[in-house]
Design a protein around this motif. Structure first.
Motif, PDB file in Angstrom:
ATOM      1  N   PRO A 210      -2.522 -32.076 -30.182  1.00  0.00           N
ATOM      2  CA  PRO A 210      -3.713 -31.494 -29.549  1.00  0.00           C
ATOM      3  C   PRO A 210      -4.935 -32.413 -29.558  1.00  0.00           C
ATOM      4  O   PRO A 210      -5.805 -32.296 -28.700  1.00  0.00           O
ATOM      5  CB  PRO A 210      -3.963 -30.234 -30.379  1.00  0.00           C
ATOM      6  N   LYS A 211      -5.003 -33.337 -30.515  1.00  0.00           N
ATOM      7  CA  LYS A 211      -6.162 -34.223 -30.600  1.00  0.00           C
ATOM      8  C   LYS A 211      -6.049 -35.405 -29.645  1.00  0.00           C
ATOM      9  O   LYS A 211      -6.958 -35.677 -28.859  1.00  0.00           O
ATOM     10  CB  LYS A 211      -6.338 -34.719 -32.038  1.00  0.00           C
ATOM     11  N   SER A 212      -4.926 -36.124 -29.734  1.00  0.00           N
ATOM     12  CA  SER A 212      -4.775 -37.344 -28.923  1.00  0.00           C
ATOM     13  C   SER A 212      -4.201 -37.076 -27.543  1.00  0.00           C
ATOM     14  O   SER A 212      -4.355 -37.887 -26.627  1.00  0.00           O
ATOM     15  CB  SER A 212      -3.877 -38.344 -29.655  1.00  0.00           C
ATOM     16  N   GLY A 213      -3.521 -35.937 -27.402  1.00  0.00           N
ATOM     17  CA  GLY A 213      -2.867 -35.639 -26.134  1.00  0.00           C
ATOM     18  C   GLY A 213      -1.541 -36.344 -25.966  1.00  0.00           C
ATOM     19  O   GLY A 213      -0.859 -36.172 -24.950  1.00  0.00           O
TER      20      GLY A 213
ATOM     21  N   LEU B 139       3.472 -41.239 -28.038  1.00  0.00           N
ATOM     22  CA  LEU B 139       3.288 -41.917 -26.755  1.00  0.00           C
ATOM     23  C   LEU B 139       2.596 -40.991 -25.754  1.00  0.00           C
ATOM     24  O   LEU B 139       2.868 -39.786 -25.721  1.00  0.00           O
ATOM     25  CB  LEU B 139       4.630 -42.368 -26.169  1.00  0.00           C
ATOM     26  N   GLY B 140       1.742 -41.593 -24.939  1.00  0.00           N
ATOM     27  CA  GLY B 140       1.092 -40.843 -23.879  1.00  0.00           C
ATOM     28  C   GLY B 140       1.864 -40.956 -22.584  1.00  0.00           C
ATOM     29  O   GLY B 140       2.796 -41.768 -22.460  1.00  0.00           O
TER      30      GLY B 140
END
Length: 264
Positions: free
Chosen positions: A60-63, A27-28
């Motif tokens: 690290p990729k999607s944040g 989840l962001g």
């Protein structure tokens, strides 16, 4: 920070952790803020704290964030203590102190019930069942509770195997009456017996459920018919104790919903 503000921050942090699920394991910040109805800035700060303490990790990729292995470790600790032999004894001892009679915990073993935990009554004259002792499950309060929440085909096989052989004049040996008794137990959530296995013993029992709502054990209090009076207060105490054990084992559904079992 004031104590109340600390409490609010802790609750919000726990809500952030609870926002994750099997369906939404990543989840962001914005997604969590929307789910919880919290400001994005607050969620970002809470995630930073949780990450610093090792409870979440950021991809690290999607944040986006995910729960960390630290929570898995804590879950393993919790699971280790969600064991009936760990959970039940202190609750059984409190029930024994309240009733002053012997409290037993039984599980099914085939068509028999087996005593796996016991808190002995305080009186010199008391009902005695050995740990590990096998007893027919079709008679006595504890046995009837275990059978009441079993599938219908199990009940039919039990009847065919045991023929409901009377152990005393009070054993329910008629098939129709026996099935009616099981239905009654499911409706009311407990069972009583008066001299069904031992003519001199009365007992009351209630079910213990696991985290899936399946019956795991039966909790009973029993004593001499000349002394042990099964009052509404005793019945309530048995049901409350069984419910507490169930809750500590992970059962969180409404108890009455499970007791109906969808059978009636």
């Amino acid at each position: 920070m004031a104590e109340r503000e600390k409490g609010t921050s802790i609750r919000r942090a726990l809500k952030v952790l609870s926002a994750f699920s099997l369906e939404e394991s990543f989840l962001g910040v914005s997604e969590i803020a929307k789910k919880l109805g919290l400001p994005r800035s607050s969620v970002h700060w809470l995630l930073q704290v949780l990450q610093d303490e090792g409870y979440v990790c950021q991809d690290p990729k999607s944040g986006k964030y995910r729960l960390s292995v630290k929570l898995f470790h804590l879950g393993a600790i919790a699971a280790n203590t969600m064991n009936i032999n760990y959970v039940a004894p202190p609750i059984m001892e409190r029930l024994r102190d309240l009733t002053e009679e012997t409290v037993n915990l039984y599980v099914l073993d085939g068509f028999d019930r087996v005593c796996i935990e016991q808190a002995e009554g305080i009186h010199l004259v008391r009902q005695v069942v050995r740990l590990g002792q096998k007893i027919p499950s079709y008679c006595g309060a504890a046995g009837k509770v275990l059978v009441a929440w079993q599938p219908e085909d199990f009940v039919d096989r039990l009847i065919s195997h045991t023929r409901l052989k009377p152990l005393t004049k009070n054993t329910i040996s008629d098939v129709t009456l026996f099935k009616e008794e099981l239905a009654k137990i499911r409706r009311q959530g407990y069972a009583v017996s008066f001299g069904e296995r031992d003519i001199e013993v009365v007992a009351v029992a209630a079910p213990v459920f696991d985290e899936e709502g399946k019956i795991l054990a039966s909790l009973s209090a029993s004593g001499p018919v000349s002394r042990f009076e099964i009052t509404p207060q005793v019945i309530e105490a048995i049901m409350n104790a069984a419910s507490e054990i169930s809750y500590q084992l992970g059962y969180s559904k409404d108890l009455e919903a499970a007791m109906s079992g969808g059978k009636d």
